[in-house]
Design an enzyme around this catalytic site. Structure first.
Site, PDB file in Angstrom:
ATOM      1  N   ARG A 172      11.320  39.307  52.292  1.00 32.30           N
ATOM      2  CA  ARG A 172       9.821  39.315  52.369  1.00 32.30           C
ATOM      3  C   ARG A 172       9.221  40.431  53.132  1.00 32.30           C
ATOM      4  O   ARG A 172       8.056  41.011  52.747  1.00 32.30           O
ATOM      5  CB  ARG A 172       9.306  37.901  52.724  1.00 32.30           C
ATOM      6  CG  ARG A 172       9.167  36.893  51.873  1.00 32.30           C
ATOM      7  CD  ARG A 172       9.506  35.507  52.214  1.00 32.30           C
ATOM      8  NE  ARG A 172      10.909  35.494  52.946  1.00 32.30           N
ATOM      9  CZ  ARG A 172      11.895  34.958  52.100  1.00 32.30           C
ATOM     10  NH1 ARG A 172      11.831  34.487  51.030  1.00 32.30           N
ATOM     11  NH2 ARG A 172      13.126  35.038  52.637  1.00 32.30           N
ATOM     12  N   THR A 173       9.566  40.460  54.383  1.00 29.66           N
ATOM     13  CA  THR A 173       8.753  41.347  55.336  1.00 29.66           C
ATOM     14  C   THR A 173       9.005  42.892  54.801  1.00 29.66           C
ATOM     15  O   THR A 173       7.864  43.697  54.638  1.00 29.66           O
ATOM     16  CB  THR A 173       9.406  41.281  56.605  1.00 29.66           C
ATOM     17  OG1 THR A 173       9.161  40.129  57.192  1.00 29.66           O
ATOM     18  CG2 THR A 173       8.584  42.368  57.557  1.00 29.66           C
ATOM     19  N   LYS A 184      26.507  56.832  62.587  1.00 29.14           N
ATOM     20  CA  LYS A 184      27.169  58.112  63.226  1.00 29.14           C
ATOM     21  C   LYS A 184      26.649  58.030  64.649  1.00 29.14           C
ATOM     22  O   LYS A 184      27.209  59.056  65.411  1.00 29.14           O
ATOM     23  CB  LYS A 184      26.651  59.214  62.766  1.00 29.14           C
ATOM     24  CG  LYS A 184      26.822  59.510  61.084  1.00 29.14           C
ATOM     25  CD  LYS A 184      26.257  60.651  60.447  1.00 29.14           C
ATOM     26  CE  LYS A 184      26.094  60.774  58.819  1.00 29.14           C
ATOM     27  NZ  LYS A 184      25.393  61.912  58.283  1.00 29.14           N
ATOM     28  N   ARG A 207      12.467  47.094  61.828  1.00 30.37           N
ATOM     29  CA  ARG A 207      12.854  45.690  62.300  1.00 30.37           C
ATOM     30  C   ARG A 207      14.387  45.952  62.911  1.00 30.37           C
ATOM     31  O   ARG A 207      15.074  46.689  62.340  1.00 30.37           O
ATOM     32  CB  ARG A 207      13.226  44.730  60.951  1.00 30.37           C
ATOM     33  CG  ARG A 207      13.991  43.560  61.245  1.00 30.37           C
ATOM     34  CD  ARG A 207      14.193  42.511  60.238  1.00 30.37           C
ATOM     35  NE  ARG A 207      13.008  41.638  60.076  1.00 30.37           N
ATOM     36  CZ  ARG A 207      12.867  40.951  59.166  1.00 30.37           C
ATOM     37  NH1 ARG A 207      13.738  40.312  58.567  1.00 30.37           N
ATOM     38  NH2 ARG A 207      11.683  40.250  59.277  1.00 30.37           N
ATOM     39  N   HIS A 236       7.432  38.516  66.084  1.00 25.45           N
ATOM     40  CA  HIS A 236       7.475  38.844  64.820  1.00 25.45           C
ATOM     41  C   HIS A 236       5.766  38.911  64.268  1.00 25.45           C
ATOM     42  O   HIS A 236       5.071  37.911  63.629  1.00 25.45           O
ATOM     43  CB  HIS A 236       7.901  38.101  63.737  1.00 25.45           C
ATOM     44  CG  HIS A 236       8.326  38.526  62.425  1.00 25.45           C
ATOM     45  ND1 HIS A 236       7.596  39.545  61.730  1.00 25.45           N
ATOM     46  CD2 HIS A 236       9.140  38.114  61.249  1.00 25.45           C
ATOM     47  CE1 HIS A 236       7.991  39.701  60.294  1.00 25.45           C
ATOM     48  NE2 HIS A 236       8.734  38.851  60.244  1.00 25.45           N
TER      49      HIS A 236
END
Ligand code: NCD
Length: 306
Positions: free
Chosen positions: A55-56, A84, A105, A133
């Protein structure tokens, strides 16, 4: 009130007045979410998602597209150069050359704040470990306001994993700006983080409870969360609480008729599917609200609306 160029890292960086303004702009975005707009034409959003998301990330991208902008980014650290050995500061100082705003995120607490220290473009925190959040809290507030026409005066329960759940941390901080009575319902081992509790207790009445059946008749809003299995340091601790609470039709017999149930999703087993067909369930409407709130945030931060 100035939003242009601002980061969104913690909901605590916003006053009640500012939050109310964001919710007002979100409401004005509803028609544009249906018919589209060119408001952010030529602007680029980068989404850097080092953790799973449905969703986000997708709603940020959809919000950008609905405003005429475009998106770039990656989902999953394994495909980016972090594999890397690149650090977050270098990643951000690279991506800011490609984008006007970055949504990030990350599994580590403090990651979004660190990214904001290095980036010249605004950073939006799409979830920082178990910490916060903030954009989810805004869409949660927007949903409550849309459904109940007010936030002040309500009795609201946050239920589930209050320890590792980042949405409930941001939402508790956000709600402490309003005149609400807050019930925190969780198994003993998943009680609300002390630092959050300390801060909100000084501002609003807070009642901690382990049994939802005892408080459900009082509630206007029940906000349910899943147990954040991936954040448990010890799998044995997770096994002890797995499946320990569930919203069922039986339990809802004692709820007010107009009580609404919200959930940030994803759901695992904490709300039985039969509940979806009751008038209480609002978690899929909540998903739609995520679009308009994120449209509002992008338009404000990029200076397209005041
Ligand atoms: C939440 C999250 O990622 O913190 N999901 C979301 O953004 N809607 C909730 C969760 O994962 O349980």
């Amino acid at each position: 009130m100035e939003f242009a160029g601002r980061d969104i890292i913690s909901i605590r960086d916003f006053s009640r007045e500012e939050i109310d303004h964001i919710l007002k702009i979100a409401s004005a975005m509803e028609p544009l979410a249906h018919k589209g707009s060119e408001m952010l034409k030529g602007k680029i959003l980068a989404t850097l998602f080092f953790e799973p998301s449905t969703r986000t990330r997708l709603s940020f991208e959809a919000a950008m597209h609905k405003l005429g902008g475009s998106t770039i980014g990656f989902a999953g650290a394994e495909i980016a150069s972090v594999r890397k050995g690149e650090n977050l500061a270098d990643t951000v100082r690279t991506v800011e050359n490609y984008a006007d705003v970055i949504a990030i995120r990350h599994p580590l607490e403090g990651a979004a704040r660190l990214a904001a220290e290095f980036a010249k473009v605004p950073i939006i925190n799409g979830g920082s470990g178990a910490e916060e959040h903030p954009t989810q809290a805004l869409l949660d507030l927007y949903t409550i306001l849309k459904e109940k026409a007010t936030i002040d005066g309500l009795k609201i329960a946050l239920m589930g994993d209050l320890r590792y759940g980042r949405t409930v941390h941001s939402l508790a901080y956000a709600l402490s700006n309003y005149n609400v009575e807050l019930y925190l319902v969780s198994p003993e081992s998943l009680k609300m983080r002390r630092e959050v509790l300390e801060e909100i207790k000084g501002k609003i009445p807070v009642i901690e409870e382990t049994n939802i059946a005892r408080v459900i008749p009082n509630l206007d809003v029940l906000y349910v969360t899943r147990i954040q299995q991936e954040r448990f340091p010890d799998p044995a601790e997770y096994m002890k609480v797995k499946g320990s609470y569930k919203i069922t039709l039986e339990l809802l017999k004692n709820a007010r008729e107009d009580m609404i149930i919200l959930h940030p999703l994803p759901r695992v087993d904490e709300i039985t599917p039969e509940v979806d067909n009751t008038p209480h369930a609002r978690y899929f409407q909540q998903v739609w609200n995520g679009i308009v709130v994120r449209m509002a945030l992008l338009a404000l931060i990029l200076g397209a609306v005041k």
